[in-house]
Design a protein around this motif. Structure first.
Motif, mmCIF file in Angstrom:
data_model
loop_
_atom_site.group_PDB
_atom_site.id
_atom_site.type_symbol
_atom_site.label_atom_id
_atom_site.label_comp_id
_atom_site.label_asym_id
_atom_site.label_seq_id
_atom_site.Cartn_x
_atom_site.Cartn_y
_atom_site.Cartn_z
ATOM 1 N N VAL A 38 0.818 -1.082 -0.153
ATOM 2 C CA VAL A 38 0.039 0.062 -0.157
ATOM 3 C C VAL A 38 0.832 0.981 0.145
ATOM 4 C CG1 VAL A 38 -1.665 1.305 1.229
ATOM 5 C CG2 VAL A 38 -1.797 -1.187 1.092
ATOM 6 N N LEU A 39 0.513 2.277 -0.886
ATOM 7 C CA LEU A 39 1.032 3.616 -0.551
ATOM 8 C C LEU A 39 0.145 4.816 -0.542
ATOM 9 C CD1 LEU A 39 3.520 5.516 -1.407
ATOM 10 C CD2 LEU A 39 3.144 5.337 -3.895
ATOM 11 N N VAL A 40 0.496 5.342 0.561
ATOM 12 C CA VAL A 40 -0.308 6.553 0.725
ATOM 13 C C VAL A 40 0.411 7.839 0.504
ATOM 14 C CG1 VAL A 40 -1.972 7.817 2.516
ATOM 15 C CG2 VAL A 40 -1.816 5.422 2.810
ATOM 16 N N VAL A 41 0.073 8.593 -0.506
ATOM 17 C CA VAL A 41 0.733 9.824 -0.839
ATOM 18 C C VAL A 41 -0.111 11.023 -0.977
ATOM 19 C CG1 VAL A 41 0.072 9.121 -3.322
ATOM 20 C CG2 VAL A 41 1.829 10.632 -3.067
ATOM 21 N N ASP A 42 0.627 12.264 -0.561
ATOM 22 C CA ASP A 42 0.138 13.515 -0.262
ATOM 23 C C ASP A 42 -0.165 13.988 -1.705
ATOM 24 O OD1 ASP A 42 0.430 16.593 -0.432
ATOM 25 O OD2 ASP A 42 -0.199 16.018 1.507
ATOM 26 N N SER A 43 -1.297 14.549 -2.219
ATOM 27 C CA SER A 43 -1.482 14.959 -3.585
ATOM 28 C C SER A 43 -0.319 15.845 -4.074
ATOM 29 C CB SER A 43 -2.752 15.872 -3.708
ATOM 30 O OG SER A 43 -2.776 17.022 -2.776
ATOM 31 N N GLU A 44 0.362 16.688 -3.325
ATOM 32 C CA GLU A 44 1.431 17.604 -3.580
ATOM 33 C C GLU A 44 2.496 16.598 -4.451
ATOM 34 O OE1 GLU A 44 4.850 20.737 -2.091
ATOM 35 O OE2 GLU A 44 3.371 19.744 -0.723
ATOM 36 N N TYR A 45 2.663 15.339 -4.150
ATOM 37 C CA TYR A 45 3.687 14.517 -4.706
ATOM 38 C C TYR A 45 3.102 13.712 -5.812
ATOM 39 C CZ TYR A 45 5.768 16.478 -0.401
ATOM 40 O OH TYR A 45 6.241 17.492 0.223
ATOM 41 N N ALA A 46 2.003 13.875 -6.281
ATOM 42 C CA ALA A 46 1.479 13.112 -7.307
ATOM 43 C C ALA A 46 2.194 12.921 -8.677
ATOM 44 C CB ALA A 46 0.035 13.576 -7.715
ATOM 45 N N ASP A 47 2.961 13.960 -8.826
ATOM 46 C CA ASP A 47 3.751 13.971 -10.125
ATOM 47 C C ASP A 47 4.952 13.106 -9.941
ATOM 48 O OD1 ASP A 47 5.093 15.460 -8.039
ATOM 49 O OD2 ASP A 47 5.841 16.983 -9.558
ATOM 50 N N ILE A 48 5.396 12.690 -8.571
ATOM 51 C CA ILE A 48 6.510 11.730 -8.461
ATOM 52 C C ILE A 48 6.115 10.339 -8.593
ATOM 53 C CG2 ILE A 48 8.183 10.868 -6.504
ATOM 54 C CD1 ILE A 48 8.052 13.388 -5.321
ATOM 55 N N VAL A 49 4.562 10.028 -8.187
ATOM 56 C CA VAL A 49 4.226 8.817 -8.189
ATOM 57 C C VAL A 49 3.588 8.282 -9.740
ATOM 58 C CG1 VAL A 49 2.520 7.166 -7.183
ATOM 59 C CG2 VAL A 49 3.703 8.880 -5.766
ATOM 60 N N SER A 50 3.111 9.229 -10.372
ATOM 61 C CA SER A 50 2.371 8.874 -11.574
ATOM 62 C C SER A 50 3.462 8.339 -12.507
ATOM 63 C CB SER A 50 1.706 10.141 -12.135
ATOM 64 O OG SER A 50 0.787 10.650 -11.261
ATOM 65 N N PRO A 51 4.437 8.890 -12.836
ATOM 66 C CA PRO A 51 5.419 8.207 -13.815
ATOM 67 C C PRO A 51 5.803 6.559 -13.598
ATOM 68 C CG PRO A 51 6.084 10.220 -13.117
ATOM 69 C CD PRO A 51 5.254 9.904 -12.202
ATOM 70 N N ILE A 52 5.726 6.319 -12.319
ATOM 71 C CA ILE A 52 6.136 4.843 -12.019
ATOM 72 C C ILE A 52 4.968 3.959 -11.544
ATOM 73 C CG2 ILE A 52 8.235 5.811 -10.956
ATOM 74 C CD1 ILE A 52 7.054 5.430 -8.203
ATOM 75 N N VAL A 53 3.785 4.384 -11.652
ATOM 76 C CA VAL A 53 2.526 3.570 -11.362
ATOM 77 C C VAL A 53 2.588 2.116 -12.305
ATOM 78 C CG1 VAL A 53 0.240 3.177 -11.525
ATOM 79 C CG2 VAL A 53 1.235 5.550 -10.701
ATOM 80 N N ASP A 54 2.734 2.349 -13.434
ATOM 81 C CA ASP A 54 2.903 0.874 -14.254
ATOM 82 C C ASP A 54 3.843 0.147 -14.087
ATOM 83 O OD1 ASP A 54 0.451 1.895 -15.212
ATOM 84 O OD2 ASP A 54 1.224 2.821 -17.021
ATOM 85 N N SER A 55 4.999 0.582 -13.349
ATOM 86 C CA SER A 55 6.171 -0.338 -13.299
ATOM 87 C C SER A 55 6.481 -0.960 -11.796
ATOM 88 C CB SER A 55 7.223 0.251 -13.711
ATOM 89 O OG SER A 55 7.710 1.609 -12.576
#
Length: 543
Positions: free
Chosen positions: A108-125
């Motif tokens: 599970v990963l809980v992420v603050d919306s400010e850091y969505a751009d860090i997580v978005s590129p790696i979601v599929d991997s």
């Protein structure tokens, strides 16, 4: 095992404080606040949320967020659900975050919306993460970014209603993991440092004792919660019944606003954080003492003296990620009151002695003798490596037995830090092993040179590294940041330094820079400075 003996865990702190301090304010963030009773209720709901999502005992749960209440609550909710918390550095690049998520096996990963751009590129991997929930902090910046496949935190939280199993504020094994904290990884991939319930519990008491926390403490979060679990201060403040003031971003103006508004009594950070606070335009002398616990690099006597004048009480501690944060403290001695301000600050800038919850610290020879570690003389001049062991040394590096064995060779954790043992039993850090400058066969401590440079009245910050030198192999070079409004003259700095330390230790040159490269915890990233200075030399050798 004796059935009347209770396993140690920080969970017991909130269970107690929710009763003893039920109506007392536990957490403040902007205009919102939670009492201890409310904090316990929110923690229970989040623990049920995690269990309802499929989290099982021993699973890893990752959080990527700043110093906000959700991050604070996670330090209790995740272990209450039986899982292991992985708090991720918010300044990492997407690939670095991906590595930590994959290596830890977080589900599970809980992420603050400010850091969505860090997580978005790696979601599929991502290899193991099956659920990503995004929180929106009402005090934070407005974020419209969306993480593909993620759910809103409120939706995730609603799942708590599906969990009806009893929650137990205890653990069956106090040596089981409570968290995994990843190192900075400046010399390779970061390593996962495993903290146990027992270690976190005991280190919390060390924080309470040495930083003088009690139910009247008002602690401001200037140290990242993701860094060594905030030095275990989240758990310590709950144990003491104090109030924790959350802060998304460390800015001098905001820090002073909160200090004055909430009558803050305590904060933690690296010397650079203290410098930022002391030199903010809003800075002013305090009516009541504010305890500042400092670690990350040896604070210069100049910084300590300035802080004392402003009304700060400095508690100087030393440690590493592998030691739950602080391991030693420069315990105050009454006899120091009779010293001049400069000498008193010099005594306080030492790293000191082991904290009450820790085993004695040692300074040892580089080589084993007959298979044993041998202490250097306690003469304040003979340099050796600082080693530690006991309850506040990590259990292991997660999934890295080879690195674990190397770090704990001889039954002691090898810090990689070089220092001396003084006759009074206090250690003093002189350098990281990789930072020592060898010039013409002589070892030069960058810390000693930095303290000499920092004593110049126009210098705000300084970092010293070794740079290539045709005659001596390498020589010191100082990078300095000028105090606001000061015209810093490099030649004048060199003249000043020559009056304070041996000439061969004096920097070959001084470069004035607008800022120094730093980590999210305020540590200067010397490797970046070294890479730039040694680039031509490396090319020449390879060519």
């Amino acid at each position: 095992m004796n059935t009347w003996i209770t396993e140690l865990t920080p969970l017991s702190f909130l269970r107690r404080s929710a009763t003893v301090y039920a109506d007392k304010v536990a957490v403040v963030h902007g205009e919102m606040s939670w009492t201890y009773e409310e904090l316990a209720e929110k923690v229970e709901r989040r623990a049920r949320m995690l269990r309802a999502s499929g989290v099982r005992p021993g699973d890893r749960v990752a959080y990527l967020m700043p110093n906000v209440p959700e991050m604070l609550a996670a330090h209790f909710a995740v272990p209450l659900a039986g899982a292991v918390l992985v708090a991720i550095n918010t300044r990492l690049a997407p690939d670095e975050v991906r590595y930590i998520l994959d290596h830890s096996g977080a589900t599970v990963l809980v992420v603050d919306s400010e850091y969505a751009d860090i997580v978005s590129p790696i979601v599929d991997s991502l290899e193991s993460v099956r659920t990503i929930a995004v929180t929106v902090d009402p005090v934070g910046p407005s974020q419209g970014a969306v993480v593909p496949g993620a759910i809103a935190f409120d939706t995730f939280l609603a799942g708590a209603d599906r969990d009806e199993e009893e929650l137990v504020w205890a653990v069956a094994d106090e040596r089981s993991p409570i968290s995994i904290n990843y190192t900075s990884g400046t010399t390779g991939r970061p390593k996962g440092v495993v903290y146990t319930h027992r270690g976190a519990y005991l280190n919390s008491f060390g924080e309470i004792f040495h930083s003088a926390h009690n139910a009247n403490s008002v602690y401001l979060w200037t140290l990242p919660m993701f860094h060594c679990n905030g030095w275990c201060t989240i758990w310590a403040l709950v144990a003491a019944g104090g109030t924790q003031v959350c802060l998304r971003e460390v800015r001098g103006d905001k820090v002073w606003e909160l200090i004055d508004r909430h009558r803050v009594t305590h904060l933690n950070g690296a010397p650079t954080v203290v410098t930022t606070i002391l030199n903010a335009p809003e800075a002013h002398t305090l009516d009541e003492s504010l305890v500042v616990t400092v670690a990350g690099a040896p604070p210069s006597p100049t910084t300590l003296s300035e802080a004392e004048t402003m009304g700060f009480t400095i508690v100087h501690v030393y440690g590493l990620t592998e030691t739950y944060g602080p391991y030693t403290a420069c315990v105050w001695q009454d006899g120091w009151r009779n010293l001049c301000a400069e000498e008193r600050a010099r005594m306080q800038s030492r790293q000191g002695v082991a904290m009450i919850q820790a085993d004695p610290v040692r300074v040892v020879e580089a080589e084993l003798i007959d298979g044993q570690l041998v202490d250097v003389p306690a003469d304040g001049t003979t340099m050796g490596e600082i080693v530690m062991r006991g309850n506040n040394v990590m259990r292991e590096y997660y999934r890295d037995s080879e690195a674990t064995d190397a770090a704990l060779a001889g039954g002691w954790f090898h810090s990689g830090d070089l220092g001396v043992m003084h006759p009074d039993g206090y250690i003093e850090l002189l350098d990281r092993a990789k930072d020592v400058i060898v010039s013409g066969g002589e070892n030069i401590s960058t810390v000693e040179v930095e303290h000499a440079v920092a004593s110049h009245p126009d210098v705000l910050e300084v970092a010293v590294i070794g740079v290539p030198d045709a005659k001596w192999g390498e020589r010191p070079k100082a990078f300095v940041v000028a105090r606001h409004g000061r015209n810093l003259d490099a030649a004048d700095v060199l003249k000043h330094v020559r009056s304070r330390i041996a000439r061969y230790k004096t920097p070959r040159e001084v470069e004035v820079v607008p800022e120094l490269p730093k980590t999210s915890t305020g540590k200067v990233q010397k490797f970046e400075l070294r890479e730039n200075e040694w680039a031509d030399e490396t090319s020449r050798i390879r060519g």
